[in-house]
Design a protein around this motif. Structure first.
Motif, short mmCIF file in Angstrom:
data_model
loop_
_atom_site.label_atom_id
_atom_site.label_comp_id
_atom_site.label_asym_id
_atom_site.label_seq_id
_atom_site.Cartn_x
_atom_site.Cartn_y
_atom_site.Cartn_z
N ALA A 131 0.84 -1.20 0.00
CA ALA A 131 0.00 0.00 0.00
C ALA A 131 0.88 1.26 0.00
O ALA A 131 0.60 2.23 -0.72
CB ALA A 131 -0.93 -0.01 1.21
N TYR A 143 -5.88 1.53 7.45
CA TYR A 143 -4.95 2.42 6.72
C TYR A 143 -5.73 3.32 5.75
O TYR A 143 -5.55 4.54 5.73
CB TYR A 143 -3.93 1.55 5.98
CG TYR A 143 -2.93 2.27 5.11
CD1 TYR A 143 -1.76 2.79 5.66
CD2 TYR A 143 -3.15 2.41 3.74
CE1 TYR A 143 -0.83 3.43 4.85
CE2 TYR A 143 -2.22 3.06 2.94
CZ TYR A 143 -1.07 3.57 3.49
OH TYR A 143 -0.16 4.20 2.69
N TYR A 144 -6.62 2.70 4.97
CA TYR A 144 -7.38 3.49 4.00
C TYR A 144 -8.56 4.22 4.66
O TYR A 144 -8.97 5.27 4.19
CB TYR A 144 -7.87 2.60 2.85
CG TYR A 144 -6.76 2.22 1.89
CD1 TYR A 144 -6.02 3.19 1.22
CD2 TYR A 144 -6.45 0.88 1.65
CE1 TYR A 144 -5.00 2.85 0.35
CE2 TYR A 144 -5.43 0.52 0.78
CZ TYR A 144 -4.71 1.52 0.13
OH TYR A 144 -3.70 1.17 -0.74
N LEU A 167 -10.82 6.98 2.46
CA LEU A 167 -11.07 6.38 1.14
C LEU A 167 -11.95 5.14 1.20
O LEU A 167 -12.45 4.67 0.18
CB LEU A 167 -9.74 6.00 0.48
CG LEU A 167 -8.86 7.14 -0.02
CD1 LEU A 167 -7.49 6.62 -0.44
CD2 LEU A 167 -9.54 7.85 -1.19
N LEU A 168 -12.12 4.57 2.40
CA LEU A 168 -12.75 3.24 2.50
C LEU A 168 -14.27 3.29 2.32
O LEU A 168 -14.95 4.08 2.96
CB LEU A 168 -12.41 2.63 3.87
CG LEU A 168 -12.86 1.18 4.07
CD1 LEU A 168 -12.10 0.25 3.14
CD2 LEU A 168 -12.65 0.75 5.53
N GLU A 175 -14.33 -2.25 -0.09
CA GLU A 175 -14.18 -3.50 0.67
C GLU A 175 -15.42 -4.35 0.49
O GLU A 175 -16.55 -3.87 0.66
CB GLU A 175 -14.01 -3.22 2.17
CG GLU A 175 -13.86 -4.50 2.98
CD GLU A 175 -14.32 -4.42 4.45
OE1 GLU A 175 -14.20 -5.44 5.15
OE2 GLU A 175 -14.81 -3.35 4.86
N LYS A 191 -7.48 7.51 5.71
CA LYS A 191 -7.34 8.44 4.58
C LYS A 191 -8.70 8.88 4.04
O LYS A 191 -8.77 9.64 3.07
CB LYS A 191 -6.52 7.79 3.46
CG LYS A 191 -5.07 7.54 3.80
CD LYS A 191 -4.37 6.85 2.62
CE LYS A 191 -2.94 6.43 2.95
NZ LYS A 191 -2.01 7.57 3.04
N VAL A 205 -11.43 3.04 -2.03
CA VAL A 205 -11.06 1.66 -1.72
C VAL A 205 -12.35 0.95 -1.36
O VAL A 205 -13.05 1.34 -0.41
CB VAL A 205 -10.05 1.60 -0.56
CG1 VAL A 205 -9.79 0.17 -0.13
CG2 VAL A 205 -8.76 2.30 -0.96
N ASP A 255 1.09 4.09 -2.87
CA ASP A 255 0.93 5.52 -2.57
C ASP A 255 2.07 6.34 -3.16
O ASP A 255 1.84 7.42 -3.72
CB ASP A 255 0.92 5.75 -1.05
CG ASP A 255 -0.46 5.53 -0.45
OD1 ASP A 255 -1.42 5.40 -1.24
OD2 ASP A 255 -0.57 5.52 0.78
N LEU A 297 -5.09 -3.08 6.16
CA LEU A 297 -5.22 -2.01 5.16
C LEU A 297 -6.55 -1.29 5.29
O LEU A 297 -6.68 -0.14 4.85
CB LEU A 297 -5.10 -2.58 3.75
CG LEU A 297 -3.79 -3.25 3.38
CD1 LEU A 297 -3.77 -3.60 1.89
CD2 LEU A 297 -2.62 -2.35 3.70
#
Ligand code: AP5
Ligand code: MG
Length: 186
Positions: free
Chosen positions: A93, A154-155, A160-161, A112, A158, A110, A97, A151
């Motif tokens: 990841a 992590y996302y 983004l998820l 899921e 940000k 992102v 980036d 992850l």
């Protein structure tokens, strides 16, 4: 659009990716498909990856990051892409980036796909790929929980998820995924 698709083995990433790339005009980049093609063509990459894949373990980061770096340079990726099965570790990841920051092409989202474990086993048992024996599926799940699930945080951090429920028919799941990626579509 540039999308990362995350979900456990058998969640339906490949199935939904086919529909999503057609709907949103993106290239479909599946690292699993690339590695299986390399294995079947008896290339050096395929030879290196085979042992890990048949054991249900992740192929080393350096190999995969190199593969994606080369693939992202192809012309068809300029229209956008869906990354199916990459990144799968924090190191992957972070490498992604760095590549995207350098190119000035950030991720849009992102996605899921959430599917309970019992359902994953049922789906994979009915498919019959060489890594679909129960003992290997279990190892793939362990790798997912340990190396890939982090992850999500992590996302998430940000912003983004986007998480989608992966139970239901293929069309139902597709409807949810499309809605999440483009809320104007109905
Ligand atoms: P990869 O090929 O990515 O496999 P995976 O993540 O284990 O996932 P699958 O492809 O098995 O499942 P899927 O989510 O795509 O589901 P599908 O749509 O097929 O990776 C394989 C190996 O390559 C790894 O183990 C690793 O060794 C290596 N690798 C790859 N990327 C790597 C990376 N980045 N780093 C390191 N190593 C890497 O659906 C599954 C089944 O369910 C199908 O039969 C389908 O018809 C069925 N199905 C789908 N949707 C539904 C539904 N809604 N209802 C009922 N059945 C459904
Ligand atoms: Mg797949």
């Amino acid at each position: 659009m540039r999308i990362v698709f995350i979900g456990p083995p058998g969640a339906g990433k490949g199935t939904q990716a086919e529909r999503l790339v057609a709907a949103f005009h993106m290239a479909h980049l599946s690292t699993g498909d690339m590695l299986r093609a390399a294995r079947d063509a008896h290339t050096e990459l395929g030879r290196q990856a085979e042992g890990y894949m048949s054991a249900g373990q992740l192929v080393p980061d350096a190999i995969i990051i190199d593969l994606i770096r080369q693939r992202l340079a192809d012309a068809d990726c300029r229209q956008g892409y869906l990354l199916d099965g990459f990144p799968r570790t924090l190191a992957q990841a972070e490498a992604l980036d760095a590549m995207l920051a350098q190119a000035g092409t950030p991720l849009d989202a992102v996605l899921e796909l959430q599917v309970p474990e019992e359902e994953l086993f049922q789906r994979l048992a009915g498919r019959g790929r060489t890594d679909d024996q129960p003992v290997v599926i279990r190892q793939r799940l362990v790798a997912y929980r340990k190396q890939t699930e982090p992850l999500l945080a992590y996302y998430g951090a940000k912003g983004l998820l986007r998480s989608v429920q992966g139970l239901g028919t293929v069309e139902e799941v597709f409807g949810r995924a499309r809605q999440v990626l483009d809320p104007r579509a109905s």
